[in-house]
Design a protein around this motif. Structure first.
Motif, mmCIF file in Angstrom:
data_model
loop_
_atom_site.group_PDB
_atom_site.id
_atom_site.type_symbol
_atom_site.label_atom_id
_atom_site.label_comp_id
_atom_site.label_asym_id
_atom_site.label_seq_id
_atom_site.Cartn_x
_atom_site.Cartn_y
_atom_site.Cartn_z
ATOM 1 N N ASP A 194 0.829 -1.208 0.000
ATOM 2 C CA ASP A 194 0.000 0.000 0.000
ATOM 3 C C ASP A 194 0.858 1.251 0.000
ATOM 4 O O ASP A 194 0.547 2.241 -0.671
ATOM 5 C CB ASP A 194 -0.937 0.004 1.214
ATOM 6 C CG ASP A 194 -2.071 -0.995 1.069
ATOM 7 O OD1 ASP A 194 -2.371 -1.359 -0.089
ATOM 8 O OD2 ASP A 194 -2.637 -1.403 2.096
ATOM 9 N N ASP A 195 1.970 1.233 0.781
ATOM 10 C CA ASP A 195 2.889 2.374 0.780
ATOM 11 C C ASP A 195 3.470 2.602 -0.616
ATOM 12 O O ASP A 195 3.524 3.726 -1.105
ATOM 13 C CB ASP A 195 4.036 2.142 1.772
ATOM 14 C CG ASP A 195 3.586 2.213 3.216
ATOM 15 O OD1 ASP A 195 2.574 2.890 3.478
ATOM 16 O OD2 ASP A 195 4.230 1.583 4.072
ATOM 17 N N LEU A 196 3.920 1.513 -1.243
ATOM 18 C CA LEU A 196 4.524 1.623 -2.569
ATOM 19 C C LEU A 196 3.519 2.139 -3.591
ATOM 20 O O LEU A 196 3.854 2.919 -4.478
ATOM 21 C CB LEU A 196 5.069 0.261 -3.001
ATOM 22 C CG LEU A 196 6.230 -0.281 -2.153
ATOM 23 C CD1 LEU A 196 6.583 -1.690 -2.574
ATOM 24 C CD2 LEU A 196 7.448 0.621 -2.265
ATOM 25 N N ARG A 197 2.275 1.694 -3.463
ATOM 26 C CA ARG A 197 1.247 2.157 -4.390
ATOM 27 C C ARG A 197 0.915 3.629 -4.153
ATOM 28 O O ARG A 197 0.684 4.391 -5.087
ATOM 29 C CB ARG A 197 -0.008 1.300 -4.236
ATOM 30 C CG ARG A 197 0.162 -0.117 -4.777
ATOM 31 C CD ARG A 197 -0.918 -1.058 -4.273
ATOM 32 N NE ARG A 197 -0.704 -2.415 -4.759
ATOM 33 C CZ ARG A 197 -1.212 -3.509 -4.204
ATOM 34 N NH1 ARG A 197 -1.971 -3.406 -3.116
ATOM 35 N NH2 ARG A 197 -0.976 -4.690 -4.723
ATOM 36 N N ASN A 198 0.924 4.028 -2.874
ATOM 37 C CA ASN A 198 0.614 5.426 -2.548
ATOM 38 C C ASN A 198 1.694 6.382 -3.047
ATOM 39 O O ASN A 198 1.425 7.545 -3.333
ATOM 40 C CB ASN A 198 0.437 5.595 -1.038
ATOM 41 C CG ASN A 198 -0.827 4.926 -0.532
ATOM 42 O OD1 ASN A 198 -1.769 4.732 -1.292
ATOM 43 N ND2 ASN A 198 -0.841 4.559 0.739
ATOM 44 N N PHE A 199 2.945 5.885 -3.120
ATOM 45 C CA PHE A 199 4.055 6.721 -3.567
ATOM 46 C C PHE A 199 4.419 6.435 -5.020
ATOM 47 O O PHE A 199 5.552 6.620 -5.432
ATOM 48 C CB PHE A 199 5.293 6.479 -2.689
ATOM 49 C CG PHE A 199 5.216 7.148 -1.353
ATOM 50 C CD1 PHE A 199 5.658 8.444 -1.183
ATOM 51 C CD2 PHE A 199 4.691 6.480 -0.256
ATOM 52 C CE1 PHE A 199 5.593 9.061 0.056
ATOM 53 C CE2 PHE A 199 4.616 7.082 0.986
ATOM 54 C CZ PHE A 199 5.065 8.379 1.150
ATOM 55 N N SER A 200 3.448 5.957 -5.798
ATOM 56 C CA SER A 200 3.717 5.547 -7.169
ATOM 57 C C SER A 200 3.816 6.751 -8.091
ATOM 58 O O SER A 200 3.474 7.871 -7.744
ATOM 59 C CB SER A 200 2.613 4.620 -7.681
ATOM 60 O OG SER A 200 1.401 5.340 -7.816
ATOM 61 N N ALA A 201 4.251 6.462 -9.333
ATOM 62 C CA ALA A 201 4.393 7.522 -10.332
ATOM 63 C C ALA A 201 3.059 8.140 -10.694
ATOM 64 O O ALA A 201 2.970 9.310 -11.040
ATOM 65 C CB ALA A 201 5.078 6.970 -11.583
#
Length: 748
Positions: A194-201
């Protein structure tokens, strides 16, 4: 007492005020006790003034040793413990760090580079000061800069080295660090999906679009986006042109007198007799080949367009394409932006550091199995070394809730069991008293050896039939000769020998099934990843628990899957299903080979490993391979419907897809098709419940019903398609179907 010193950097300052005289020099350390996991390592900063001279000398020596490339060292534990009682000092576990911001120094020297550590614990955050790296007086950094200056490449485009680079590299060795797209200076530690998706391009793009202040900083990227859009528009026009061209060429072909004659009288017995003439067949074959070529041409243009999008980062264009093809049902079901985002964001493979962070000091999983499988399903596994460990869980060799000690005991037990209970039974078997049973066994051995000899001979592990498995100079040992005359040579390659041993041992384990062609295809990737005979055997046993139904003598297991796929195609791709029916291909026979060995022969070997580990998660369904097959049908539906109209043409077209498909794109489509399928099934279930309620109300003389909406009417039309086979696709429980007890003469 000593603790392991993983990292040490001197002359790291805390700036207490704007006055340089108030700056406090100190040491930044990463330490870990022998019994601790990587995530239990501690990041510590302690002022020099609080240390004794001998301690300072010890740490300075360790700092310089690391600059020269020396291995890890040890340090007294009391140095670290002092940080708990000293002003400005701090000590924090790596596992409690949420993110770290690395701010590089000014190239002109106007400011020092700094590091800001952000804790997951808000109270702890207040005690962590920002650290400044005074590289101009740090001996290890200066030494490293001298070393790097000797090999400096002005055209490499790499960032300038500074002290915090060493700190970041040390953390990369023990934790999973991910640089964010939102702010390149910000790195997440052991981030959740979820963190990685929230900080996605995509978030970054949205943020830049919402900026109302200084827009000039984004004009450059906007310009390049427009150029990319223009390129994509040109490619789209080319795709349109090819579609029109294929239609024009198809029209030309259809004007051929013979073709018109056949189309008009294809049911006439006299015409059927004419079609058996070799010359006539040659004309017909040329026509069919041309149509298949046109279908493949149209598909090729589409593939190139999608590859251009992904290569050039045109996620939004690809997103629109997916939504247009899959997202809008046109009736009652649509995909949401979030569902598209989750399916498309497959750029975070599971790394060694991230995998290790999932386990506690006893080696037990500290997060849920579902969370682990989410990583594998949406990002895969980074490399084969890590696969070697993870596949033992996916293939149920090791229980997910086991500890290191329990796994060691279990592994030892399994190794002994394999050797004593199965391998020895065929290695030292005496001839059977029944001649027919003895003949059956020798037939099984011959079948195994025949498949082992031709197994994946393009893979280096299996390629050379030598005692060490490596290439030799002698031409008689070349794989090409072995493949041409595989009946006359003896298996020498140690890895092929182990495949043979495992398959013969499985024959003892499951004597009712015996050996069936294709089972070696399933074992090959497992052994390739594990390279361990005993563990590969038990992994194969578990894998065959779900795959045995593909090899039943009455073919009932694979037939059930084909029927389910047919139902699925009718529900999800009704136009394609209708067209295949007109082509006498409604039974989807061309899918048989792909399903029976899980697409093993359609994709490159490494891609097969990536596909299988997604299937093995059972993240959405234990039969997710059917949705992958559905994605292949969906991806190829337009060229098939526009160009092909005969069974042989469809069969040839799909057989020739081997080696030309993008598995990652198909996996995204598979997920979106499943999400859409789940929504449709939910609607149908509600519709069924509503119909049952209406029926009961009618029987009870209740007449004041609300009129059915258009959506409900559409759902009612689909209700009959919600078969029991389709309902089973919603389950994560593995479907098991066994071969009945083998009787005498049941296998010839």
């Amino acid at each position: 007492m000593f603790t392991e010193l993983l990292f040490c950097k001197s002359k790291v300052f805390v700036h207490c005020s704007s006055k340089a005289d108030d700056n406090i020099a100190g040491f930044l350390l990463i330490t870990r006790d022998a019994q601790q996991t990587a995530l239990e390592a501690t990041v510590t900063w302690i002022p020099e003034k609080e240390l004794e001279k001998s301690q300072i000398n010890e740490l300075m020596k360790a700092d310089l040793q690391r600059a020269s490339g020396s291995s890890k060292s040890r340090v007294k534990k009391d140095i670290v413990s002092q940080a708990l009682y000293v002003a400005w000092a701090f000590s924090i576990k790596v596992s409690t760090i949420y993110s770290i911001q690395f701010r590089p120094p000014s190239p002109s020297g106007w400011w020092f580079g700094s590091v800001a550590i952000y804790s997951r614990n808000p109270q702890e955050q207040n005690s962590i000061p920002i650290l400044f790296f005074h590289d101009n007086i740090c001996p290890s950094t200066q030494e490293k800069q001298k070393q790097l200056s000797k090999s400096f490449d002005p055209f490499s485009g790499s960032d300038i080295y500074w002290g915090a680079n060493d700190f970041r590299d040390a953390l990369l060795d023990i934790a999973d660090l991910k640089q964010t797209f939102v702010d390149p200076t910000m790195w997440l530690i052991n981030a959740t999906l979820d963190d990685l998706r929230n900080f996605s391009a995509s978030d970054l793009k949205e943020k830049t679009q919402n900026v109302t202040g200084n827009k000039s900083s984004f004009q450059g990227s906007s310009l390049w986006s427009k150029i990319d859009e223009a390129k994509w528009n040109v490619l789209s026009k080319f795709a349109d042109l090819t579609t029109k061209s294929t239609n024009r060429m198809a029209t030309v072909f259809s004007q051929h007198p013979f073709v018109k004659f056949v189309d008009k009288h294809n049911n006439n017995p006299y015409v059927k007799q004419i079609l058996t003439n070799p010359k006539v067949q040659e004309i017909q074959d040329d026509f069919d080949s041309a149509k298949i070529y046109l279908a493949k041409w149209a598909l090729g243009v589409k593939e190139q367009a999608e590859k251009y999008q992904t290569t050039n980062g045109l996620d939004e264009t690809y997103r629109r394409l997916l939504f247009n093809e899959l997202g809008n049902d046109g009736e009652d079901v649509q995909l949401t932006d979030e569902e598209l985002n989750v399916a498309m964001q497959r750029s975070h493979p599971l790394s060694r550091a991230k995998w290790d962070s999932f386990f506690d000091a006893e080696g037990r999983l500290s997060i849920t199995v579902h969370e682990v499988k989410d990583y594998i399903f949406h990002g895969g596994v980074k490399d084969n070394d890590l696969r070697r460990e993870i596949w033992l869980y996916l293939l149920e060799v090791f229980p997910w809730d086991s500890s290191i000690k329990e796994r060691r005991v279990l592994e030892e037990t399994m190794r002994d069991s394999y050797r004593i209970n199965y391998k020895c039974r065929w290695e030292y078997r005496a001839p059977h008293s029944d001649e027919e049973e003895e003949a059956y066994w020798h037939d099984q051995v011959l079948r195994v050896e025949k498949d082992v000899k031709r197994n994946d001979r393009d893979i280096p592990l299996y390629k050379y039939n030598t005692e060490n498995g490596k290439a030799v100079v002698e031409p008689e040992e070349s794989p090409s000769r072995e493949l041409q005359d595989h009946e006359t040579w003896t298996v020498k390659n140690p890895h092929l020998q182990k495949l043979r041993s495992i398959l013969l041992s499985y024959n003892v384990y499951n004597n009712d099934l015996g050996y069936v062609q294709g089972m070696c295809d399933l074992l090959s990737p497992i052994y390739y990843i594990l390279e361990d005979e005993e563990l590969s055997f038990w992994a194969f046993v578990s894998f065959m628990n779900r795959m045995e139904r593909n090899f039943l003598r009455d073919q009932s297991g694979i037939r059930d899957q084909m029927l389910t796929l047919t139902d699925l195609c009718q529900l999800m791709l009704p136009k394609m299903s209708d067209h295949l029916a007109k082509c006498d291909s409604s039974n989807l026979f061309f899918c048989f080979r792909m399903l029976i060995v899980w697409f093993k022969r359609e994709f490159e070997f490494d891609d097969v490993c990536s596909i299988w580990e997604v299937f093995l998660t059972d993240f959405y369904s234990s039969q997710f391979q059917l949705f992958f097959m559905l994605a292949i049908l969906q991806k190829n539906s337009v060229p098939v419907m526009q160009n092909l109209d005969q069974f042989d043409q469809v069969l040839k077209f799909f057989n020739e897809l081997k080696g030309s498909m993008d598995w990652s794109d198909l996996m995204i489509r598979s997920e979106l098709l499943y999400v859409k399928f789940k929504k449709i099934m939910d609607v149908l279930e509600r519709s069924t419940e509503l119909n049952e309620y209406t029926l009961l109300s009618t029987e009870g003389n209740v007449i004041n019903e609300a009129p059915a909406s258009d959506t409900e009417g559409t759902s009612n039309n689909r209700t009959s398609l919600a078969t029991d086979n389709l309902k089973q696709l919603l389950s994560k429980k593995i479907v098991v179907k066994r071969e009945p007890a083998r009787k005498k003469n049941s296998v010839k």
